[in-house]
Motif scaffolding. Structure first.
Motif, PDB file in Angstrom:
ATOM      1  N   THR A 148      23.919 -10.901   0.617  1.00  6.71           N
ATOM      2  CA  THR A 148      23.233  -9.632   0.852  1.00  6.71           C
ATOM      3  C   THR A 148      22.530  -9.128  -0.399  1.00  6.71           C
ATOM      4  O   THR A 148      21.359  -8.724  -0.342  1.00  6.71           O
TER       5      THR A 148
ATOM      6  N   GLN B 111      19.036  -0.539   2.431  1.00  5.64           N
ATOM      7  CA  GLN B 111      20.040  -0.920   3.420  1.00  5.64           C
ATOM      8  C   GLN B 111      20.894  -2.083   2.916  1.00  5.64           C
ATOM      9  O   GLN B 111      22.123  -2.088   3.082  1.00  5.64           O
TER      10      GLN B 111
ATOM     11  N   ASP C 268      24.843  -2.089   2.222  1.00  3.44           N
ATOM     12  CA  ASP C 268      25.712  -3.059   2.909  1.00  3.44           C
ATOM     13  C   ASP C 268      26.555  -3.854   1.915  1.00  3.44           C
ATOM     14  O   ASP C 268      27.735  -4.137   2.160  1.00  3.44           O
TER      15      ASP C 268
ATOM     16  N   THR D 190      29.340  -1.699   0.504  1.00  5.49           N
ATOM     17  CA  THR D 190      30.341  -1.475   1.552  1.00  5.49           C
ATOM     18  C   THR D 190      31.226  -2.711   1.707  1.00  5.49           C
ATOM     19  O   THR D 190      32.457  -2.605   1.798  1.00  5.49           O
TER      20      THR D 190
END
Length: 450
Positions: free
Chosen positions: A277, A296, A300, A303
């Motif tokens: 990511t 985003q 992500d 997280t």
């Protein structure tokens, strides 16, 4: 010549055939002994007929030499003739008379149908098949050794020079390839394919460090193909992350994004989703100008980091587990820098640089300093501080000359063009010229494993 002499001659002939095949394959007795897990003297004695190992030895020889099983078949023929001789000798010793020798497909316990056909095979043949099933050219100790070696090599990446690590890994990769030409049970085969995938992926990343892009692409593709053949999604995801890394530095940002997204599909909730990511998706999207997509992806990644924390303060660049906080932050900074968001860059680099300095990893130390130096040229520019950071980055990697550092320095100098007369910036340009000129005189090919 009696039967005993005939069998001895057959064994000597089998030994000579082994010697011929070994030499034709380019193995010395020492190197071949390591592969078959026998002593060098045992191999020498076998080749001269003074030693006669069991069937497992010959099946390993067939596997390593890729003979199609001819040595084991000859061993079976000699063993059968010796068994027949022992049976005749036993019959004659009890005065049983000239009984005919049973055919090779029968045994004392064989039971026949009314038409004379045999219901089952001789126990010797069943035992031989069992031995074949148990024989393979790998064992758990050897696989554990290879897994440990590739783990240590991935940990040593960025600590050793790329050329030194390549010289260490290439002979091991050849050794694994030889083992893959043999036979293993399915669980061992999977482990062997995983090791081969990690080795090829590491060699691809090292080729990238040396500026050999075509070689890097080839190794990384091989890594994915091995993981795919073994049906290992976790290793597939790791290989896709490596392919994305190489495509990014080759300037193929759409490919870098495609590899990262495919890797994420395979990674699921596993630890590789963080690297895919932030290192793959976020940086590629930044180069393609997608600010929303970068925000985003960064969200992500952090997280996922909270869900799957790294077991070490600074993870390896090609981590087999989760990416750490420092690497996640540093990659986020690189992405935001490409979008011109200087404030986000400095915020993310504050903790990353400290962690890299403590770990003593020169590549990340240099790259994070170059990103921070570029950020200092924007907004309220401080070219003197920026030049000092860039000089520090090139000094840290003076003996390693990473392609990634060279590229990041060129990007820094492009941003610094309005301040080109600043003395430190001129010095950065001169150092980069010296580094790349050395690379230009020496073609970016991998060194010999000798």
């Amino acid at each position: 010549m009696d039967d005993s002499d005939e069998i001895k001659a057959a064994r000597r002939h089998l030994g000579r055939r082994l010697a011929q095949l070994r030499k034709a394959a380019g193995h010395t007795q020492h190197s071949f002994a390591r592969l078959v897990q026998y002593g060098r003297s045992s191999v020498a004695n076998t080749e001269t007929g003074h030693q006669y190992p069991d069937r497992g030895f010959w099946t390993r020889c067939d596997a390593i030499l890729q003979t199609g099983g001819v040595l084991a078949e000859e061993y079976d023929r000699i063993t059968e003739r010796a068994r027949q001789q022992r049976r005749r000798s036993a019959i004659q010793s009890i005065g049983a008379g000239p009984w005919p020798v049973p055919p090779t497909h029968t045994c004392p316990d064989a039971r026949s149908n009314d038409d004379g056909s045999v219901l089952w095979e001789c126990e010797d043949r069943i035992d031989a098949r069992r031995l074949t099933l148990k024989s393979c050219n790998d064992n758990d100790a050897r696989l554990a050794y290879l897994e440990d070696e590739v783990g240590r090599a991935i940990a040593d990446n960025e600590r050793l020079t790329p050329a030194a690590l390549v010289a260490r890994m290439r002979p091991l990769r050849v050794y694994v390839d030889q083992l893959m030409g043999g036979r293993q049970h399915p669980p061992q085969r999977v482990r062997l394919y995983n090791v081969a995938a990690y080795m090829s992926g590491l060699l691809g990343a090292l080729a990238l460090d040396l500026g050999a892009f075509r070689v890097a692409y080839a190794y990384a593709a091989e890594a994915f193909d091995l993981a795919d053949a073994a049906h290992q999604p976790d290793v597939q995801a790791w290989a896709r992350a490596t392919q994305s890394l190489i495509a990014f530095y080759a300037g193929d940002y759409h490919d870098a994004l495609a590899y990262a997204q495919d890797g994420l599909c395979r990674a699921g909730t596993g630890p590789h989703r963080i690297r895919l990511t932030i290192n793959g998706k976020a940086r590629a999207l930044a180069r393609l100008g997608d600010r929303y997509g970068v925000d985003q992806a960064v969200d992500d990644a952090f997280t996922a980091l909270s869900d799957c924390p790294s077991s070490s303060q600074v993870s390896a660049s090609l981590a087999l587990g989760a990416y750490c906080q420092a690497r996640t932050a540093a990659n986020a900074a690189t992405a935001y820098l490409a979008l011109g968001c200087g404030k986000d860059v400095t915020a993310h680099l504050t903790t990353a640089i400290d962690a890299f300095d403590v770990a003593g990893l020169r590549g990340p130390q240099a790259l994070s300093r170059l990103d921070l130096a570029t950020a200092y040229l924007r907004g309220d520019p401080d070219p003197e501080q920026a030049g000092a950071l860039a000089l520090e980055a090139l000094t840290l990697t003076a003996d390693q000359r990473y392609e990634s550092v060279n590229q990041r320095t060129r990007q820094f100098l492009a941003t610094a063009r309005p301040f080109a007369q600043q003395p430190q910036l001129r010095q950065v340009a001169e150092l980069l010229h010296d580094r790349t000129q050395i690379g230009a005189r020496t073609p970016p090919a991998l060194p010999s494993p000798s």
